[in-house]
Design an enzyme around this catalytic site. Structure first.
Site, PDB file in Angstrom:
ATOM      1  N   ARG A 180      10.930  -0.267  11.270  1.00 46.75           N
ATOM      2  CA  ARG A 180       9.828  -0.025  12.191  1.00 46.75           C
ATOM      3  C   ARG A 180       9.831  -0.993  13.373  1.00 46.75           C
ATOM      4  NH1 ARG A 180       4.604   0.532   8.384  1.00 46.75           N
ATOM      5  NH2 ARG A 180       3.726  -0.760  10.049  1.00 46.75           N
ATOM      6  N   ARG A 226     -10.044   0.878   8.190  1.00 47.19           N
ATOM      7  CA  ARG A 226      -9.653  -0.478   8.564  1.00 47.19           C
ATOM      8  C   ARG A 226     -10.774  -1.219   9.277  1.00 47.19           C
ATOM      9  NH1 ARG A 226      -3.810   0.534   8.615  1.00 47.19           N
ATOM     10  NH2 ARG A 226      -2.689  -1.400   8.989  1.00 47.19           N
ATOM     11  N   ARG A 247      11.907  -4.890   5.154  1.00 49.99           N
ATOM     12  CA  ARG A 247      11.589  -3.499   4.806  1.00 49.99           C
ATOM     13  C   ARG A 247      12.412  -2.492   5.612  1.00 49.99           C
ATOM     14  NH1 ARG A 247       5.577  -1.580   5.523  1.00 49.99           N
ATOM     15  NH2 ARG A 247       5.848  -2.483   7.588  1.00 49.99           N
ATOM     16  N   ARG A 268      -0.866  -8.587  13.157  1.00 50.99           N
ATOM     17  CA  ARG A 268      -1.397  -7.585  12.222  1.00 50.99           C
ATOM     18  C   ARG A 268      -2.195  -8.277  11.110  1.00 50.99           C
ATOM     19  NH1 ARG A 268       4.136  -4.734  11.188  1.00 50.99           N
ATOM     20  NH2 ARG A 268       3.116  -3.825   9.368  1.00 50.99           N
ATOM     21  N   LYS A 327       0.836  -1.216   0.000  1.00 52.95           N
ATOM     22  CA  LYS A 327       0.000   0.000   0.000  1.00 52.95           C
ATOM     23  C   LYS A 327       0.869   1.264   0.000  1.00 52.95           C
ATOM     24  CE  LYS A 327      -2.056  -1.133   3.892  1.00 52.95           C
ATOM     25  NZ  LYS A 327      -1.336  -2.386   4.216  1.00 52.95           N
TER      26      LYS A 327
HETATM   27  P1  AP5 Z   1       4.834  -1.633   1.915  1.00 49.34           P
HETATM   28  O1  AP5 Z   1       4.476  -0.842   0.719  1.00 49.34           O
HETATM   29  O2  AP5 Z   1       5.580  -0.928   3.006  1.00 49.34           O
HETATM   30  O3  AP5 Z   1       3.546  -2.392   2.479  1.00 49.34           O
HETATM   31  P2  AP5 Z   1       2.247  -1.834   3.202  1.00 49.34           P
HETATM   32  O4  AP5 Z   1       1.070  -2.504   2.580  1.00 49.34           O
HETATM   33  O5  AP5 Z   1       2.269  -0.341   3.213  1.00 49.34           O
HETATM   34  O6  AP5 Z   1       2.500  -2.466   4.609  1.00 49.34           O
HETATM   35  P3  AP5 Z   1       2.459  -1.846   6.077  1.00 49.34           P
HETATM   36  O7  AP5 Z   1       3.171  -2.825   6.947  1.00 49.34           O
HETATM   37  O8  AP5 Z   1       2.955  -0.428   6.109  1.00 49.34           O
HETATM   38  O9  AP5 Z   1       0.948  -1.892   6.337  1.00 49.34           O
HETATM   39  P4  AP5 Z   1       0.267  -1.944   7.675  1.00 49.34           P
HETATM   40  O10 AP5 Z   1      -1.111  -1.839   7.193  1.00 49.34           O
HETATM   41  O11 AP5 Z   1       0.565  -3.063   8.557  1.00 49.34           O
HETATM   42  O12 AP5 Z   1       0.939  -0.702   8.445  1.00 49.34           O
HETATM   43  P5  AP5 Z   1       0.396   0.735   8.846  1.00 49.34           P
HETATM   44  O13 AP5 Z   1       1.543   1.636   8.931  1.00 49.34           O
HETATM   45  O14 AP5 Z   1      -0.763   1.118   8.003  1.00 49.34           O
HETATM   46  O15 AP5 Z   1       5.665  -2.908   1.426  1.00 49.34           O
HETATM   47  C1  AP5 Z   1       6.295  -3.779   2.364  1.00 49.34           C
HETATM   48  C2  AP5 Z   1       7.690  -4.172   1.846  1.00 49.34           C
HETATM   49  O16 AP5 Z   1       7.531  -5.006   0.692  1.00 49.34           O
HETATM   50  C3  AP5 Z   1       8.565  -2.981   1.404  1.00 49.34           C
HETATM   51  O17 AP5 Z   1       9.887  -3.220   1.785  1.00 49.34           O
HETATM   52  C4  AP5 Z   1       8.426  -2.941  -0.130  1.00 49.34           C
HETATM   53  O18 AP5 Z   1       9.616  -2.475  -0.747  1.00 49.34           O
HETATM   54  C5  AP5 Z   1       8.154  -4.415  -0.453  1.00 49.34           C
HETATM   55  N1  AP5 Z   1       7.204  -4.593  -1.558  1.00 49.34           N
HETATM   56  C6  AP5 Z   1       6.100  -3.847  -1.825  1.00 49.34           C
HETATM   57  N2  AP5 Z   1       5.452  -4.327  -2.911  1.00 49.34           N
HETATM   58  C7  AP5 Z   1       6.158  -5.421  -3.321  1.00 49.34           C
HETATM   59  C8  AP5 Z   1       6.005  -6.347  -4.402  1.00 49.34           C
HETATM   60  N3  AP5 Z   1       4.994  -6.245  -5.275  1.00 49.34           N
HETATM   61  N4  AP5 Z   1       6.928  -7.344  -4.514  1.00 49.34           N
HETATM   62  C9  AP5 Z   1       7.957  -7.438  -3.644  1.00 49.34           C
HETATM   63  N5  AP5 Z   1       8.169  -6.574  -2.609  1.00 49.34           N
HETATM   64  C10 AP5 Z   1       7.276  -5.574  -2.449  1.00 49.34           C
HETATM   65  O19 AP5 Z   1      -0.198   0.450  10.304  1.00 49.34           O
HETATM   66  C11 AP5 Z   1       0.654   0.153  11.398  1.00 49.34           C
HETATM   67  C12 AP5 Z   1      -0.184   0.067  12.658  1.00 49.34           C
HETATM   68  O20 AP5 Z   1      -0.825   1.351  12.912  1.00 49.34           O
HETATM   69  C13 AP5 Z   1      -1.345  -0.937  12.618  1.00 49.34           C
HETATM   70  O21 AP5 Z   1      -0.910  -2.238  12.957  1.00 49.34           O
HETATM   71  C14 AP5 Z   1      -2.303  -0.318  13.651  1.00 49.34           C
HETATM   72  O22 AP5 Z   1      -1.882  -0.592  14.957  1.00 49.34           O
HETATM   73  C15 AP5 Z   1      -2.140   1.181  13.418  1.00 49.34           C
HETATM   74  N6  AP5 Z   1      -3.095   1.725  12.446  1.00 49.34           N
HETATM   75  C16 AP5 Z   1      -2.800   2.307  11.236  1.00 49.34           C
HETATM   76  N7  AP5 Z   1      -3.923   2.694  10.608  1.00 49.34           N
HETATM   77  C17 AP5 Z   1      -4.962   2.344  11.428  1.00 49.34           C
HETATM   78  C18 AP5 Z   1      -6.369   2.460  11.302  1.00 49.34           C
HETATM   79  N8  AP5 Z   1      -6.949   3.010  10.226  1.00 49.34           N
HETATM   80  N9  AP5 Z   1      -7.141   1.985  12.332  1.00 49.34           N
HETATM   81  C19 AP5 Z   1      -6.567   1.427  13.440  1.00 49.34           C
HETATM   82  N10 AP5 Z   1      -5.233   1.285  13.593  1.00 49.34           N
HETATM   83  C20 AP5 Z   1      -4.443   1.737  12.603  1.00 49.34           C
END
Ligand code: AP5
Length: 229
Positions: A172, A99, A138, A183, A24
């Site tokens: 992270r 979410r 990552r 997660r 994402k």
């Molecule tokens: P990346 O693009 O970083 O993946 P992502 O989908 O953004 O993953 P996240 O881990 O950031 O998502 P998340 O939803 O867990 O975290 P968030 O910060 O939102 O890609 C990952 C890696 O793979 C990278 O190294 C990239 O280079 C590689 N990659 C990408 N695409 C690829 C491909 N096609 N092939 C190979 N490699 C690839 O949330 C964190 C925490 O915050 C949550 O756990 C929760 O506690 C809280 N939170 C955030 N938003 C909310 C909400 N709306 N409600 C409640 N809690 C929330």
């Protein structure tokens, strides 16, 4: 078309859905550059609140480290404030929000207040088993936030960011195997139902996000180009 408050009623708002590691953030940053939209990541906003030690950040810290979802109340308040900033008027790419169904309904309400809606909700579809590898490899540039991966996306000059030249790279706190498992469980229990939510509203698109980053980007570009037209 503009309403009386000069808010563009046709702003192109997009939602990116997908489990942790689906890509994402990676894809949202590329779409932001390509289409001039604003990436809005609630994960980034919450991490900034934790770093700043705000009340919301203090409440969110332990929840995030455990891999659970932060309360709807906190996240919706943070999102509402960010959406009200002027740069969001041209349209946003929501990365990690909504979410839960409560968040999706709140988003519909917030956008309706300014005469807007969701143009497309794009589900990045992946195999859970591959996500631990993606997430544990990552890291991001501490200077500009550009994301990298030990194997799948390495900077062209080792240790230096392709975007800003910065050399301070960060990992992270919640990117460990145990937290990633939690997660993923939270995603399937609370977020995956939103795929049907947006499908029933006729705005859902699905993308095979197991493909290489550039191939996923090409597919997304085609969907977004149609959605913003
Ligand atoms: P990346 O693009 O970083 O993946 P992502 O989908 O953004 O993953 P996240 O881990 O950031 O998502 P998340 O939803 O867990 O975290 P968030 O910060 O939102 O890609 C990952 C890696 O793979 C990278 O190294 C990239 O280079 C590689 N990659 C990408 N695409 C690829 C491909 N096609 N092939 C190979 N490699 C690839 O949330 C964190 C925490 O915050 C949550 O756990 C929760 O506690 C809280 N939170 C955030 N938003 C909310 C909400 N709306 N409600 C409640 N809690 C929330």
């Amino acid at each position: 078309m503009m309403d009386g408050s000069d808010t563009p009623r046709n702003a192109a708002n997009l939602v990116l859905l997908g489990p942790p590691g689906a890509g994402k953030g990676t894809q949202a940053r590329m779409l932001e550059e390509q289409f001039g939209l604003v990436q809005l990541s609630t994960g980034d906003l919450l991490r900034a609140a934790v770093a700043a030690g705000t009340e919301a950040g203090r409440a969110a810290k332990a929840v995030m480290e455990a891999g659970d979802l932060v309360s709807d109340e906190i996240v919706i308040a943070i999102l509402r404030d960010r959406l009200a900033e002027p740069d969001c008027a041209k349209g946003v790419i929501l990365d990690g929000f909504p979410r839960t169904t409560v968040q999706a309904e709140a988003l519909d309400g917030l956008l309706a207040e300014i005469g807007q809606g969701i143009r497309a909700a794009i589900s990045l579809e992946v195999d859970d088993a591959a996500m631990v590898t993606r997430i544990s490899g990552r890291y991001t540039c501490g200077g500009c936030g550009e994301g990298y991966h030990d194997t799948f996306k390495v900077p062209s000059k080792p240790g230096a960011c392709d975007k800003c030249g910065g050399t301070e790279m960060k990992r992270r706190a919640d990117d460990n195997a145990e937290t990633v498992e939690q997660r993923l469980r939270a995603y399937h229990a609370q977020t995956a139902p939103l795929i049907s939510y947006y499908e029933s509203r006729g705005v859902l698109a699905r993308v095979d996000a197991m493909a290489e980053i550039e191939a996923v980007a090409r597919e997304l570009n085609a969907i977004v180009a149609k959605a913003v037209a």
